[in-house]
Scaffold this active site. Sequence first.
Site, PDB file in Angstrom:
ATOM      1  N   ALA A 129      34.338  40.432  67.498  1.00  0.00           N
ATOM      2  CA  ALA A 129      35.386  41.470  67.477  1.00  0.00           C
ATOM      3  C   ALA A 129      36.293  41.040  68.775  1.00  0.00           C
ATOM      4  O   ALA A 129      37.451  41.278  68.702  1.00  0.00           O
ATOM      5  CB  ALA A 129      34.694  42.907  67.953  1.00  0.00           C
ATOM      6  N   ASP A 130      35.509  40.581  69.728  1.00  0.00           N
ATOM      7  CA  ASP A 130      36.086  39.873  70.924  1.00  0.00           C
ATOM      8  C   ASP A 130      37.179  38.742  70.588  1.00  0.00           C
ATOM      9  O   ASP A 130      38.332  38.846  71.158  1.00  0.00           O
ATOM     10  CB  ASP A 130      35.152  39.581  71.997  1.00  0.00           C
ATOM     11  CG  ASP A 130      34.628  40.367  73.011  1.00  0.00           C
ATOM     12  OD1 ASP A 130      35.564  41.652  73.343  1.00  0.00           O
ATOM     13  OD2 ASP A 130      33.603  40.483  73.346  1.00  0.00           O
ATOM     14  N   PHE A 131      36.804  37.931  69.921  1.00  0.00           N
ATOM     15  CA  PHE A 131      37.524  36.843  69.524  1.00  0.00           C
ATOM     16  C   PHE A 131      38.777  37.083  68.501  1.00  0.00           C
ATOM     17  O   PHE A 131      39.694  36.606  68.980  1.00  0.00           O
ATOM     18  CB  PHE A 131      36.393  35.588  68.526  1.00  0.00           C
ATOM     19  CG  PHE A 131      37.297  34.423  68.417  1.00  0.00           C
ATOM     20  CD1 PHE A 131      37.649  33.395  69.136  1.00  0.00           C
ATOM     21  CD2 PHE A 131      37.627  34.464  66.943  1.00  0.00           C
ATOM     22  CE1 PHE A 131      38.217  32.358  68.666  1.00  0.00           C
ATOM     23  CE2 PHE A 131      38.417  33.176  66.405  1.00  0.00           C
ATOM     24  CZ  PHE A 131      38.833  32.258  67.302  1.00  0.00           C
TER      25      PHE A 131
END
Length: 404
Positions: A171-173
Amino acid sequence: MSAKAPPPLQGVKVIDLTRHMSGPYATVSLGDFGADVIKVEPSKGGDASRSTGVRVQDKISASFLMWNRSKRSIALDLYDEEAKALIRRLAADADVFVENFRPGVIKKMGLDYETLSAINPRLIYVSLSAFGEGPLGPFPGTDPVVQAMSGVMSVTGEADGGPLLVGIPIADFTAAMVTFQGVLLGLLSRATTGRGQKIEISMLHALLSALTTRLASHWATGREPVRNGGAHSVVMPYQAWKTADGYAVAGVWNGGNVMWPRFCKALGVAGLSDEAAYATNELRLQNKAQLEPILADEFRKRTTAEWERRFNQEGVLFSPVNTFSQILSHPHVAQADILASLDHPDLGELPQINPPIRLCDTPGRLDRYPPRLGEHSREILAEAGLSDTEIDTLIDTGVVTTAS
């Protein structure tokens, strides 16, 4: 790189008021391609990721070092009104401003889009948050929460087990890469219109956009997608297999079914490709319960290396399930120039990954190590027009902190 080919974002000034991973990893990409990224950090402790997770030499977080190269750091007391005025001053001639607070927080700081765009109408202003505006907006969220909320965890894991986190901060990436794209689109639009604009990105929206095949199948059938373990959701066979000494992924793709006979030949069961029950991908999916054990039994008979030779010879999809050590030491990684390093004055050589976008004339480059907290406070304020006396006063009063 020749003097005639500066990096594509040279001259672009970015004020980076982000923390943790999603925002900082987006601005890493901007810095790698030449942008001057000014990382604004709170004086006490800096970005929380400086002290999160495994530390290098018991000094600083290894994650921070991955997410914050190619930047300069200024450390400010973000609760102080004078510090906020300094940020507005820095934004007055900036090209990009990126923040990843929950909706509403940045407005209370007096650093919202309306305030900064009134000072600098050409500013590309990016608001990145877990959920964006809406009922979920006020709630905190980082990668695991967003994986759960998006449905990604519901399709990750074994069929008879519970939901699992994806093994990387997906999700961050994903949000970081969408943010990077958003900044580039904003700059491209400004080149035409002469105006900046606000760009809003949520981690949830970004990750939902990555559901692709799973969402397509759901909309087509109305059925809830399920966990498939190491197997592809719409192609059979295409999954992880246990070999005599490890694991490998091997399979076919559905382009005209040409790979299925070659797959069977590589596996040593050529006659299986003639069986009517397995003639098409649709039939193989329908009869998966019968077909999968047949294939699994064969894979257990040889080592991963033996299967790799056989499948590569037939031109069939195949890869060992590598550990990190195995892929990082793979000759392809070395020859493809994927790995890099930076020299840090306190930590020595830091391994890094080169920018994955390869531009032949204006490539990205790693030429600035992850900064110490407040390492560039003085020079950034001097560039903003403050005198040495003014800077000294700000440091003496605790509004500004330097690395020393």
